[in-house]
Design an enzyme around this catalytic site. Structure first.
Site, PDB file in Angstrom:
ATOM      1  N   ASP A  68     101.310 -15.134 -55.465  1.00 52.51           N
ATOM      2  CA  ASP A  68     102.508 -14.712 -54.751  1.00 52.51           C
ATOM      3  C   ASP A  68     103.014 -13.415 -55.370  1.00 52.51           C
ATOM      4  O   ASP A  68     103.579 -13.406 -56.461  1.00 52.51           O
ATOM      5  CB  ASP A  68     103.572 -15.811 -54.854  1.00 52.51           C
ATOM      6  CG  ASP A  68     104.830 -15.486 -54.071  1.00 52.51           C
ATOM      7  OD1 ASP A  68     104.945 -14.359 -53.550  1.00 52.51           O
ATOM      8  OD2 ASP A  68     105.704 -16.369 -53.987  1.00 52.51           O
ATOM      9  N   ASN A 100      99.622  -4.282 -47.627  1.00 56.37           N
ATOM     10  CA  ASN A 100      99.694  -4.725 -46.236  1.00 56.37           C
ATOM     11  C   ASN A 100     100.625  -5.909 -46.015  1.00 56.37           C
ATOM     12  O   ASN A 100     101.179  -6.071 -44.925  1.00 56.37           O
ATOM     13  CB  ASN A 100      98.276  -5.094 -45.757  1.00 56.37           C
ATOM     14  CG  ASN A 100      98.299  -5.858 -44.448  1.00 56.37           C
ATOM     15  OD1 ASN A 100      98.550  -5.284 -43.395  1.00 56.37           O
ATOM     16  ND2 ASN A 100      98.039  -7.160 -44.521  1.00 56.37           N
ATOM     17  N   SER A 151     103.548   0.250 -42.990  1.00 53.23           N
ATOM     18  CA  SER A 151     104.946   0.231 -42.586  1.00 53.23           C
ATOM     19  C   SER A 151     105.040  -0.284 -41.150  1.00 53.23           C
ATOM     20  O   SER A 151     104.314  -1.186 -40.763  1.00 53.23           O
ATOM     21  CB  SER A 151     105.559   1.624 -42.742  1.00 53.23           C
ATOM     22  OG  SER A 151     106.930   1.606 -42.412  1.00 53.23           O
ATOM     23  N   SER A 152     105.901   0.310 -40.344  1.00 54.01           N
ATOM     24  CA  SER A 152     106.115  -0.199 -38.987  1.00 54.01           C
ATOM     25  C   SER A 152     106.752   0.866 -38.115  1.00 54.01           C
ATOM     26  O   SER A 152     107.536   1.710 -38.589  1.00 54.01           O
ATOM     27  CB  SER A 152     107.021  -1.430 -39.026  1.00 54.01           C
ATOM     28  OG  SER A 152     107.497  -1.754 -37.731  1.00 54.01           O
ATOM     29  N   TYR A 165     113.649  -6.074 -41.260  1.00 54.69           N
ATOM     30  CA  TYR A 165     112.285  -5.555 -41.223  1.00 54.69           C
ATOM     31  C   TYR A 165     112.261  -4.032 -41.290  1.00 54.69           C
ATOM     32  O   TYR A 165     111.609  -3.436 -42.156  1.00 54.69           O
ATOM     33  CB  TYR A 165     111.588  -6.053 -39.958  1.00 54.69           C
ATOM     34  CG  TYR A 165     110.112  -5.762 -39.905  1.00 54.69           C
ATOM     35  CD1 TYR A 165     109.257  -6.213 -40.912  1.00 54.69           C
ATOM     36  CD2 TYR A 165     109.560  -5.057 -38.844  1.00 54.69           C
ATOM     37  CE1 TYR A 165     107.899  -5.963 -40.861  1.00 54.69           C
ATOM     38  CE2 TYR A 165     108.193  -4.806 -38.772  1.00 54.69           C
ATOM     39  CZ  TYR A 165     107.373  -5.264 -39.788  1.00 54.69           C
ATOM     40  OH  TYR A 165     106.021  -5.006 -39.731  1.00 54.69           O
ATOM     41  N   LYS A 169     110.977  -1.833 -44.485  1.00 52.02           N
ATOM     42  CA  LYS A 169     109.823  -0.957 -44.270  1.00 52.02           C
ATOM     43  C   LYS A 169     110.217   0.506 -44.426  1.00 52.02           C
ATOM     44  O   LYS A 169     109.413   1.335 -44.871  1.00 52.02           O
ATOM     45  CB  LYS A 169     109.207  -1.212 -42.887  1.00 52.02           C
ATOM     46  CG  LYS A 169     108.459  -2.526 -42.755  1.00 52.02           C
ATOM     47  CD  LYS A 169     107.233  -2.578 -43.660  1.00 52.02           C
ATOM     48  CE  LYS A 169     106.373  -3.798 -43.377  1.00 52.02           C
ATOM     49  NZ  LYS A 169     105.146  -3.848 -44.209  1.00 52.02           N
TER      50      LYS A 169
END
Length: 282
Positions: A68, A100, A151-152, A165, A169
């Site tokens: 973890d 990731n 990232s996003s 989120y 990110k």
């Protein structure tokens, strides 16, 4: 199969399923040995399946690393597992690190909880920092290393319900630029910003949020479905989302480009990996 990263070591966090598994497959196909990190016992069978397929198809080593990385000792444990399997003649080097692992935890303003934000930050931002920090002693000394942070698209679009989120990110993207400077003698450091991907990621999201996805996907020029090319189930799913999600191998391919020797003159960037859903000027 030989390739530009033949025989090098790639460590990928969150690699038992979804994009992480696709990244492991893609880098292995280019000749890299891979360390597949995952956290929970529930992911063990999936991680073993990925590793077995990689070793059978690509003649490279695929090692499982269950730990973890949100815990204080987790990042160092991950590196030590890799070191125990890939030290040769007293030498150990990490050529590629892909941060990731991530979690979404959608919640509208007014209902975000302290625990939700804390858990999201721990995996999406804090863990990559400490995994990368633990890897520093084993990175190349000639700038040939490659670090890619996943990232996003949500960091750029002000997406609904994404305070946790997008916020975490966004922190990862900011750290990408810092690391690009601080680790320049070791590795390039870049981020990618995927949008919707073919992972079942929308299956548990509220209908209200799914309805808002439609207009954003519709604006991505490469999200238009292609009769005779895209699978029928993809075409059907796209009708409710405004466009098709990315195939995992499409996003993995972008990471692969960033890991190639030819990408040695790009660092500190967020690379579009969303079919044009967000177009940025670098």
């Amino acid at each position: 199969m030989s390739g530009p990263i033949q025989g090098k070591l790639a460590i990928i966090t969150g690699a038992s399923r979804g994009l992480g598994a696709a990244l492991a497959q893609h880098l292995a196909a280019k000749g890299a040995h891979v360390v597949i990190n995952y956290a929970s016992d529930d992911s063990t069978d999936a991680a073993k399946a990925v590793a077995s397929e990689i070793e059978a198809k690509h003649n490279v080593r695929a090692v499982l690393a269950q730990c973890d990385i949100t815990t204080q000792e987790g990042p160092q444990k991950l590196i030590e597992i890799a070191k125990s399997h890939f030290t040769s003649n007293g030498q150990f080097q990490i050529a590629i690190l892909i941060n990731n692992a991530g979690v979404v935890n959608p919640a509208p303003m007014g209902s975000v909880t302290f625990d939700e934000f804390d858990k999201t930050f721990a995996l999406n931002a804090r863990a990559p920092l400490f995994v990368t920090q633990a890897a520093i002693p084993y990175l190349p000394k000639d700038r040939s290393g490659r670090i890619v942070n996943v990232s996003s698209i949500t960091t750029s679009m002000g997406f609904w319900w994404q305070s946790c989120y997008a916020g975490t990110k966004g922190a990862l993207e900011a750290m990408t630029r810092v690391w690009a400077r601080e680790l320049a003698e070791h590795a390039t450091v870049n981020s990618i910003n995927p949008g919707a991907m073919l992972t079942g990621m929308y299956s548990g999201l509220p209908q209200e949020m799914l309805e808002k996805v439609w207009s954003l996907n519709y604006m991505a020029p490469l999200a238009r479905t292609r009769e005779g090319i895209d699978k029928p189930e993809i075409i059907d799913a796209a009708k409710g989302l405004g466009g098709r999600p990315a195939y995992l191998e499409e996003v993995a391919g972008i990471v692969g480009l960033l890991c190639a020797p030819e990408a040695g003159w790009i660092t500190g960037q967020v690379i579009g990996a969303n079919g044009g859903g967000v177009m940025t000027k670098g």
